[in-house]
Design a protein around this motif. Structure first.
Motif, PDB file in Angstrom:
ATOM      1  N   GLY A 146       0.783  -1.224   0.000  1.00  0.00           N
ATOM      2  CA  GLY A 146       0.000   0.000   0.000  1.00  0.00           C
ATOM      3  C   GLY A 146       0.816   1.277   0.000  1.00  0.00           C
ATOM      4  O   GLY A 146       0.261   2.370  -0.111  1.00  0.00           O
ATOM      5  N   GLN A 147       2.145   1.171   0.107  1.00  0.00           N
ATOM      6  CA  GLN A 147       2.960   2.377   0.177  1.00  0.00           C
ATOM      7  C   GLN A 147       3.433   2.792  -1.210  1.00  0.00           C
ATOM      8  O   GLN A 147       3.793   1.961  -2.034  1.00  0.00           O
ATOM      9  CB  GLN A 147       4.163   2.172   1.105  1.00  0.00           C
ATOM     10  CG  GLN A 147       5.384   1.506   0.490  1.00  0.00           C
ATOM     11  CD  GLN A 147       5.207   0.010   0.286  1.00  0.00           C
ATOM     12  OE1 GLN A 147       4.149  -0.544   0.552  1.00  0.00           O
ATOM     13  NE2 GLN A 147       6.254  -0.642  -0.196  1.00  0.00           N
ATOM     14  N   ALA A 148       3.383   4.100  -1.447  1.00  0.00           N
ATOM     15  CA  ALA A 148       3.930   4.673  -2.672  1.00  0.00           C
ATOM     16  C   ALA A 148       4.792   5.882  -2.322  1.00  0.00           C
ATOM     17  O   ALA A 148       5.887   6.049  -2.854  1.00  0.00           O
ATOM     18  CB  ALA A 148       2.813   5.082  -3.630  1.00  0.00           C
ATOM     19  N   LEU A 149       4.279   6.706  -1.406  1.00  0.00           N
ATOM     20  CA  LEU A 149       5.027   7.872  -0.951  1.00  0.00           C
ATOM     21  C   LEU A 149       5.870   7.572   0.281  1.00  0.00           C
ATOM     22  O   LEU A 149       6.844   8.266   0.558  1.00  0.00           O
ATOM     23  CB  LEU A 149       4.054   9.018  -0.626  1.00  0.00           C
ATOM     24  CG  LEU A 149       3.344   9.651  -1.815  1.00  0.00           C
ATOM     25  CD1 LEU A 149       2.169  10.492  -1.342  1.00  0.00           C
ATOM     26  CD2 LEU A 149       4.299  10.503  -2.621  1.00  0.00           C
ATOM     27  N   THR A 150       5.486   6.552   1.012  1.00  0.00           N
ATOM     28  CA  THR A 150       6.182   6.220   2.263  1.00  0.00           C
ATOM     29  C   THR A 150       7.375   5.324   1.978  1.00  0.00           C
ATOM     30  O   THR A 150       7.239   4.269   1.362  1.00  0.00           O
ATOM     31  CB  THR A 150       5.226   5.501   3.229  1.00  0.00           C
ATOM     32  OG1 THR A 150       3.991   6.222   3.297  1.00  0.00           O
ATOM     33  CG2 THR A 150       5.832   5.432   4.618  1.00  0.00           C
ATOM     34  N   GLY A 151       8.543   5.742   2.431  1.00  0.00           N
ATOM     35  CA  GLY A 151       9.748   4.953   2.210  1.00  0.00           C
ATOM     36  C   GLY A 151       9.752   3.687   3.058  1.00  0.00           C
ATOM     37  O   GLY A 151       9.309   3.695   4.208  1.00  0.00           O
ATOM     38  N   GLU A 152      10.244   2.603   2.490  1.00  0.00           N
ATOM     39  CA  GLU A 152      10.284   1.336   3.222  1.00  0.00           C
ATOM     40  C   GLU A 152      11.190   1.424   4.449  1.00  0.00           C
ATOM     41  O   GLU A 152      10.895   0.832   5.484  1.00  0.00           O
ATOM     42  CB  GLU A 152      10.753   0.203   2.302  1.00  0.00           C
ATOM     43  CG  GLU A 152       9.718  -0.234   1.279  1.00  0.00           C
ATOM     44  CD  GLU A 152      10.130  -1.506   0.570  1.00  0.00           C
ATOM     45  OE1 GLU A 152      11.268  -1.965   0.798  1.00  0.00           O
ATOM     46  OE2 GLU A 152       9.308  -2.036  -0.207  1.00  0.00           O
ATOM     47  N   GLN A 153      12.291   2.170   4.325  1.00  0.00           N
ATOM     48  CA  GLN A 153      13.196   2.280   5.460  1.00  0.00           C
ATOM     49  C   GLN A 153      12.520   2.972   6.628  1.00  0.00           C
ATOM     50  O   GLN A 153      12.709   2.594   7.793  1.00  0.00           O
ATOM     51  CB  GLN A 153      14.462   3.047   5.056  1.00  0.00           C
ATOM     52  CG  GLN A 153      15.535   3.047   6.135  1.00  0.00           C
ATOM     53  CD  GLN A 153      15.975   1.653   6.507  1.00  0.00           C
ATOM     54  OE1 GLN A 153      16.314   0.842   5.647  1.00  0.00           O
ATOM     55  NE2 GLN A 153      15.983   1.343   7.806  1.00  0.00           N
ATOM     56  N   ALA A 154      11.704   3.986   6.329  1.00  0.00           N
ATOM     57  CA  ALA A 154      10.967   4.680   7.396  1.00  0.00           C
ATOM     58  C   ALA A 154       9.987   3.737   8.078  1.00  0.00           C
ATOM     59  O   ALA A 154       9.794   3.786   9.302  1.00  0.00           O
ATOM     60  CB  ALA A 154      10.240   5.892   6.823  1.00  0.00           C
ATOM     61  N   ILE A 155       9.383   2.847   7.300  1.00  0.00           N
ATOM     62  CA  ILE A 155       8.444   1.879   7.869  1.00  0.00           C
ATOM     63  C   ILE A 155       9.187   0.874   8.746  1.00  0.00           C
ATOM     64  O   ILE A 155       8.751   0.557   9.859  1.00  0.00           O
ATOM     65  CB  ILE A 155       7.679   1.149   6.745  1.00  0.00           C
ATOM     66  CG1 ILE A 155       6.849   2.164   5.941  1.00  0.00           C
ATOM     67  CG2 ILE A 155       6.776   0.068   7.324  1.00  0.00           C
ATOM     68  CD1 ILE A 155       6.200   1.570   4.709  1.00  0.00           C
ATOM     69  N   PHE A 156      10.330   0.379   8.272  1.00  0.00           N
ATOM     70  CA  PHE A 156      11.112  -0.572   9.066  1.00  0.00           C
ATOM     71  C   PHE A 156      11.577   0.066  10.371  1.00  0.00           C
ATOM     72  O   PHE A 156      11.544  -0.566  11.435  1.00  0.00           O
ATOM     73  CB  PHE A 156      12.315  -1.065   8.268  1.00  0.00           C
ATOM     74  CG  PHE A 156      11.990  -2.168   7.296  1.00  0.00           C
ATOM     75  CD1 PHE A 156      11.501  -3.386   7.749  1.00  0.00           C
ATOM     76  CD2 PHE A 156      12.163  -1.990   5.938  1.00  0.00           C
ATOM     77  CE1 PHE A 156      11.191  -4.408   6.861  1.00  0.00           C
ATOM     78  CE2 PHE A 156      11.859  -2.999   5.041  1.00  0.00           C
ATOM     79  CZ  PHE A 156      11.373  -4.211   5.497  1.00  0.00           C
ATOM     80  N   ASP A 157      12.022   1.318  10.290  1.00  0.00           N
ATOM     81  CA  ASP A 157      12.466   1.997  11.507  1.00  0.00           C
ATOM     82  C   ASP A 157      11.324   2.133  12.505  1.00  0.00           C
ATOM     83  O   ASP A 157      11.513   1.979  13.714  1.00  0.00           O
ATOM     84  CB  ASP A 157      13.029   3.375  11.159  1.00  0.00           C
ATOM     85  CG  ASP A 157      14.334   3.288  10.364  1.00  0.00           C
ATOM     86  OD1 ASP A 157      14.958   2.204  10.380  1.00  0.00           O
ATOM     87  OD2 ASP A 157      14.705   4.290   9.722  1.00  0.00           O
ATOM     88  N   ALA A 158      10.129   2.449  11.989  1.00  0.00           N
ATOM     89  CA  ALA A 158       8.977   2.609  12.880  1.00  0.00           C
ATOM     90  C   ALA A 158       8.532   1.267  13.473  1.00  0.00           C
ATOM     91  O   ALA A 158       8.006   1.229  14.593  1.00  0.00           O
ATOM     92  CB  ALA A 158       7.820   3.263  12.129  1.00  0.00           C
ATOM     93  N   GLU A 210      -2.376   5.368   2.282  1.00  0.00           N
ATOM     94  CA  GLU A 210      -1.728   6.677   2.286  1.00  0.00           C
ATOM     95  C   GLU A 210      -2.735   7.800   2.034  1.00  0.00           C
ATOM     96  O   GLU A 210      -3.843   7.578   1.519  1.00  0.00           O
ATOM     97  CB  GLU A 210      -0.630   6.724   1.231  1.00  0.00           C
ATOM     98  CG  GLU A 210       0.540   5.808   1.543  1.00  0.00           C
ATOM     99  CD  GLU A 210       1.658   5.935   0.533  1.00  0.00           C
ATOM    100  OE1 GLU A 210       2.824   5.848   0.940  1.00  0.00           O
ATOM    101  OE2 GLU A 210       1.363   6.105  -0.667  1.00  0.00           O
ATOM    102  N   LYS A 211      -2.332   8.990   2.411  1.00  0.00           N
ATOM    103  CA  LYS A 211      -3.148  10.172   2.143  1.00  0.00           C
ATOM    104  C   LYS A 211      -3.233  10.401   0.637  1.00  0.00           C
ATOM    105  O   LYS A 211      -2.326  10.039  -0.109  1.00  0.00           O
ATOM    106  CB  LYS A 211      -2.546  11.388   2.833  1.00  0.00           C
ATOM    107  CG  LYS A 211      -2.528  11.288   4.353  1.00  0.00           C
ATOM    108  CD  LYS A 211      -1.858  12.499   4.975  1.00  0.00           C
ATOM    109  CE  LYS A 211      -1.808  12.370   6.497  1.00  0.00           C
ATOM    110  NZ  LYS A 211      -1.103  13.516   7.123  1.00  0.00           N
TER     111      LYS A 211
END
Length: 293
Positions: free
Chosen positions: A99-111, A157-158
């Motif tokens: 579902g992510q297009a604007l959200t970076g995968e690294q940011a998701i992993f960090d979260a 995403e928004k």
């Protein structure tokens, strides 16, 4: 003194004068013991309370002094337990993100906060969901763990409505004008707005312009002027100056002029609609030069 018959005495007993009995010798140690016994009998409750308070104080001070060691020991035990659970087959091995297009995968992993020995038993999916939901581009998210070792992340995403260029960087913004990510070329079909305050007021202007497809054709940017009004900039270099108030009426008039006179296709550089019911144009310089004698 009451008299007692001799028959009441034990056989062989005799009457003795108490003053003739020997006095036991009390050593200092025995006297101190007796005195302590008297104090205990008379003040037992106070002594117990004082001792309990002293023990409590000593315990608090001791815990405070060794708090770092306790925390380190607890952390070590936790890590050992984590490693044991992970080795038992509950280590997180696969993380699926969709579902992510604007959200970076690294940011998701960090979260997510997943470490090499994190197990599915100890992984807090709700806490991870809250952290991911705080990312600028995320509208909603679900985080699920599936035993023995899978984690699934589904992101909504928004919705981006425009691109906003500021300080040489182009961002994608939502309907409220909030930045939801940097445009890296994937959203070229969205309208481009520039200028201070352009992101906040982009959606009403875009909606108004969408009612006139003929006018929207060929626009490369919508420029916000002094955070009060808009200019429409076309790929031919033409600039249409819109009023601060009455934008809808100005667009309607411009659409009429375009349909009847093809105004936007003429060799002009500026169409000024800032004064109601007045259309002013500025011809290109080469037209003005050809008219000179």
């Amino acid at each position: 003194m009451q008299q007692v018959k001799s028959e009441a005495f034990v056989t062989g007993a005799r009457v003795v004068d108490p003053r003739a009995l020997p006095v036991p010798l009390r050593t200092p140690r025995r006297r101190n013991f007796i005195n302590l016994g008297h104090i205990w009998v008379l003040h037992r409750k106070i002594i117990i309370r004082a001792a309990a308070a002293a023990i409590t104080c000593v315990g608090i001070v001791t815990i405070y002094e060794v708090r770092d060691h306790i925390g380190l020991g607890a952390s070590t035990l936790s890590e050992i337990a984590q490693g044991g659970v992970a080795r038992a087959g509950f280590a997180i091995g696969e993380i699926s993100i969709s579902g992510q297009a604007l959200t970076g995968e690294q940011a998701i992993f960090d979260a997510l906060g997943v470490e090499p020995h994190t197990s599915t038993l100890s992984f807090d999916a709700e806490a991870a969901r809250r952290r991911i939901a705080e990312l600028p581009s995320v509208a909603s998210v679900s985080v699920r763990k599936t035993y023995p070792g899978d984690v699934s992340v589904v992101i909504t995403e928004k919705v981006p409505v425009a691109r906003w260029r500021v300080d040489g960087v182009t961002f994608v913004v939502d309907a409220q004008g909030e930045q939801i990510g940097e445009d890296k070329g994937a959203f070229g079909e969205l309208p481009l707005v520039v200028g201070d305050g352009a992101a906040d007021d982009a959606l009403p202007m875009i909606r108004a312009l969408n009612q006139y497809p003929t006018l929207a054709k060929g626009i490369v940017a919508l420029s916000r002027i002094a955070d009060r009004r808009w200019d429409m900039i076309y790929d031919t270099g033409l600039r249409v100056q819109l009023p601060e108030q009455g934008v809808a009426q100005a667009l309607k008039s411009l659409d009429t002029y375009q349909r009847d006179y093809a105004l936007l296709d003429r060799d002009v550089t500026i169409v000024d609609l800032r004064v109601p019911d007045v259309v002013a144009v500025r011809p290109t310089k080469h037209d003005e030069e050809t008219k000179k004698p």
